[in-house]
Design a protein around this motif. Structure first.
Motif, PDB file in Angstrom:
ATOM      1  N   UNK A  42       8.054  -2.550 -12.505  1.00 40.57           N
ATOM      2  CA  UNK A  42       7.723  -3.942 -12.226  1.00 40.57           C
ATOM      3  C   UNK A  42       7.453  -4.139 -10.735  1.00 40.57           C
ATOM      4  N   UNK A  43       6.792  -5.262 -10.467  1.00 41.28           N
ATOM      5  CA  UNK A  43       6.483  -5.591  -9.069  1.00 41.28           C
ATOM      6  C   UNK A  43       7.762  -5.696  -8.237  1.00 41.28           C
ATOM      7  N   UNK A  44       8.803  -6.201  -8.878  1.00 41.55           N
ATOM      8  CA  UNK A  44      10.035  -6.423  -8.130  1.00 41.55           C
ATOM      9  C   UNK A  44      10.670  -5.118  -7.658  1.00 41.55           C
ATOM     10  N   UNK A  46       8.801  -2.354  -6.911  1.00 38.18           N
ATOM     11  CA  UNK A  46       7.800  -1.534  -6.229  1.00 38.18           C
ATOM     12  C   UNK A  46       8.359  -1.025  -4.897  1.00 38.18           C
TER      13      UNK A  46
END
Lengths: 101, 304
Positions: A42-44, A46
């Motif tokens: 997820x982006x969180x 990255x």
């Protein structure tokens, strides 16, 4: 001079030390199980394997286990940890048996 | 500074962190109060958003073939359900239910999320404005339970959910049709009677209803998931000697049956709205007892 030691959660835990100097690194592989979860980063998370390790295992020092489980996907433990990249998540029980953490 | 947005996923509002790259670790005060964790634990909120569980164990949100519609094995299902009579041999109780095969497991269509249900009761009075009076006189005519409006969301996350939703759509489509044309045993019969249950026997006590309206809203701003449906195809009978189609059956003929495999796309979130009209037979109406009804003793009759 005090002898440097690494905890069992460190990638260098099996590597010999000479004072403050490390010997050639001894790899610490993580078992690949069929039922390991396939996860698209997820982006969180990255560039934050440490945060994922902290959230999953309660220990941010285990940031390097994702590379050990996904050596063909993650060459660089930090900068290959990009959003959307699919990796297998080793289970905590696997880490306990393989690494003794 | 990370941007915190609310995103509705299923029944819960889960937090989504935008621009949370290197060094942008959200702090506890940036977690919305209505996060999944409910405890303000940022680690738990992040894992929930990612569909992971602590320790890396498999969760149902990982895209595994886990149905959104859970089956209550204890027999204490309280969700809104629309079913047919246990003795009926129609719809999902047909020996060959086709696309409705998964409705058998839930004995009808269960709304996976709490739908909006409106039940209206009315007493109708006629009025008679008598000449040279100050007040209108009212005369009782009849009471009625008006049509029940139900509107609920269905979500599709995997192939099973898609097939369940497809089964539900065909259930309601068929429930608004009569047995017309070449419909076999029930030829000429009106649309089937359905039963409405939900929230315990005292609220929707297995109410016999007719489906008077059904609509399915397919949004244009959601993803669509593909599913493969196998249905029964055409049946052909040929004469084994001449190899030509024949209307005869039995010895000397060969009957073949094909199957159709179709791919269908269904929305990940959509809304089903139905209107049900409660109906009671004259025999059942005769059993009405005002005192028993008021005490709640007539729930076994399905009376609202």
């Amino acid at each position: 001079m005090s002898k440097t030691s690494y905890s069992s959660a460190s990638p260098y835990a099996q590597t010999r030390t000479f004072g403050n100097f490390l010997d050639v690194m001894i790899n610490r592989p993580v078992s690949k199980l069929d039922d390991d979860v396939l996860y698209a980063i997820d982006k969180v998370y990255e560039f934050r394997p440490d945060m994922l390790a902290s959230d999953l295992y309660g220990n941010s020092s285990l940031w390097w286990v994702f590379v050990q489980r996904n050596p063909n996907v993650l060459k660089d433990p930090l900068f290959d940890f990009r959003a959307g990249v699919q990796i297998y998540i080793p289970k905590k029980a696997t880490l306990q048996s393989d690494l003794g953490v | 500074m990370p941007v915190v947005e609310d995103s509705k996923v299923g029944l819960f509002a889960t937090p989504v962190y935008g621009n949370a790259g290197l060094g942008n670790n959200p702090t506890a005060d940036q977690i919305p109060k209505n996060s999944v964790s409910g405890s303000g634990d940022p680690a738990q909120a992040r894992l929930s958003k990612a569909g992971l569980s602590p320790g890396g164990a498999m969760t149902t949100g990982m895209g595994a073939e886990a149905p959104i519609i859970g089956f209550d094995k204890s027999g204490e299902e309280w969700r809104v359900r629309i079913s047919v009579s246990p003795k009926a041999q129609i719809l999902y109780r047909d020996p060959n239910p086709g696309v409705m095969k998964y409705l058998k497991d839930t004995d009808g269509v269960i709304f996976p999320y709490a739908p909006q249900v409106t039940v209206s009761y009315a007493a109708r009075y006629g009025s008679q404005p008598l000449t040279h009076t100050n007040y209108t006189n009212f005369f009782y005519e009849a009471s009625e339970v008006q049509a029940i409006q139900i509107s609920g969301e269905f979500s599709v996350q995997n192939d099973f959910d898609a097939q369940y939703l497809l089964g539900a759509l065909y259930f309601f489509r068929a429930a608004t049709k009569m047995f017309y044309g070449n419909s076999g045993t029930y030829q000429g019969a009106p649309p089937p009677l359905v039963y409405l249950d939900g929230y315990g026997a005292h609220y929707l006590p297995h109410v016999p209803c007719l489906v008077t309206q059904f609509s399915h809203t397919m949004p244009n701003d959601v993803d669509y998931i593909e599913t493969t449906v196998t249905s029964k195809g055409e049946s052909k009978t040929i004469d084994s000697a001449t190899k030509q189609p024949t209307s005869k059956t039995g010895a000397g003929t060969i009957t073949t049956e094909s199957s159709n495999v179709n791919k269908t796309r269904l929305p990940t979130v959509s809304t089903i709205s139905i209107t049900l009209q409660p109906v009671y037979s004259r025999t059942k109406q005769k059993e009405f007892d005002f005192g028993a009804f008021a005490r709640g003793d007539m729930i076994t009759k399905g009376m609202l």
